[in-house]
Design an enzyme around this catalytic site. Sequence first.
Site: not given
Length: 381
Positions: A64-66, A98, A212, A253, A263-264
């Site tokens: 995960r994570g861009a 995603r 996270q 992201d 973003n998150k």
Amino acid sequence: MADQQARTGVDKRPTGIPAIRWEEPPEGPVLVLLDQTRLPVEEVELVCTDASALVEAIRSLAVRGAPLLGIAGAYGVALAAARGFDVAEAARALEGARPTAVNLSVGVRRAESAHRAALVRTGEPTAAAVAALAAARALHREDAEASARMAAHGLTLLDELLPAGGHRILTHCNTGSLVSGGEGTAFAVALAAHRAGRLRRLWVDETRPLLQGARLTAYEAARSGMPYTLLTDNAAGSLFAAGEVDAVLIGADRIAADGSVANKVGSYPLAVLARYHHVPFIVVAPVTTVDPGTPDGASIEVEQRPGFEVTEVVAPQVAATGAAGGIPVAPLGTQAYNPAFDVTPPELVTAIVTEEGAVSPVTAESLAGVCARSRRAAEPA
Ligand SMILES: CSC[C@@H](O)[C@@H](O)C(=O)COP(=O)(O)O
């Protein structure tokens, strides 16, 4: 197919935890991922032998994570090519795993076009697979380099904005070496401040819904010996009110052409708080996260997560499978609003730090300028 194996010889250095690596055992090439759903309790590797296993690992947030999604996507195409699968089909499945992080499709397309060009040039599937892998490796290496440059630019900016030093930085989600070929984005800046003796405290938002921050950022901060404190996402307001936050550092992201930052979820409220309390709100992201094809924030597709992540208490590794069955914390049948990301408008962003330098004020023009600079730097001399 994905196999799980207990990690042996886990890299115990404080940073540089290998979140992803390509291996070529005699049975054929594989992509090995550190399963992030199992952290911080155990370090378990997922071994992907085909792109569909990687799609599943992306969906379940094992990877995960861009920036890491971009690297994984590129290796996924290389894996499909090396194993003789339909590369275009694998590429579309990977891209669709995603929706919000633009780096995923950037990585997939880069490896796919390298594959296609080599196939046209040589007519040789083996040569095309080699080209796809070379593209993935180049992206992986470039991300590590970008990470180091963002850390340096970010620290310079912090020191300019906060000349008194002793930075108390609030961060959200996880943006360290678990999401990067290097030391990450926002976390890499905080780590640089720590190494320079200028980080007084890293405030770590736990980050709903999959924790996270608590599971991953606290894990990385602890391994790096950083002074850190974990807080619930909704405790941030009182922390600002108490004057305990000097700057907010987050990743991204997708950054739209007008400078809107996805973003998150929980990033936008932090930006509002930061503005009210006159605290810099800094986004750290590689140029590959800027998407000129997305004109504004309203055009960014925000991933929606299942409601049970809110209505039940579920262990992250169980939630990752998409299966409910945790402990209910809301009446049966309660509807939940559970977006994975939110969008911060450019006027609330003090600066976007990229590997090409800091962009401030954030406007369509300043962003286009940094993208053009990056393209020029990539051109052969
Ligand atoms: C450098 S990572 C930037 C973002 O990808 C990160 O902040 C984030 O929101 C990750 O979300 P996730 O849902 O864990 O993939």
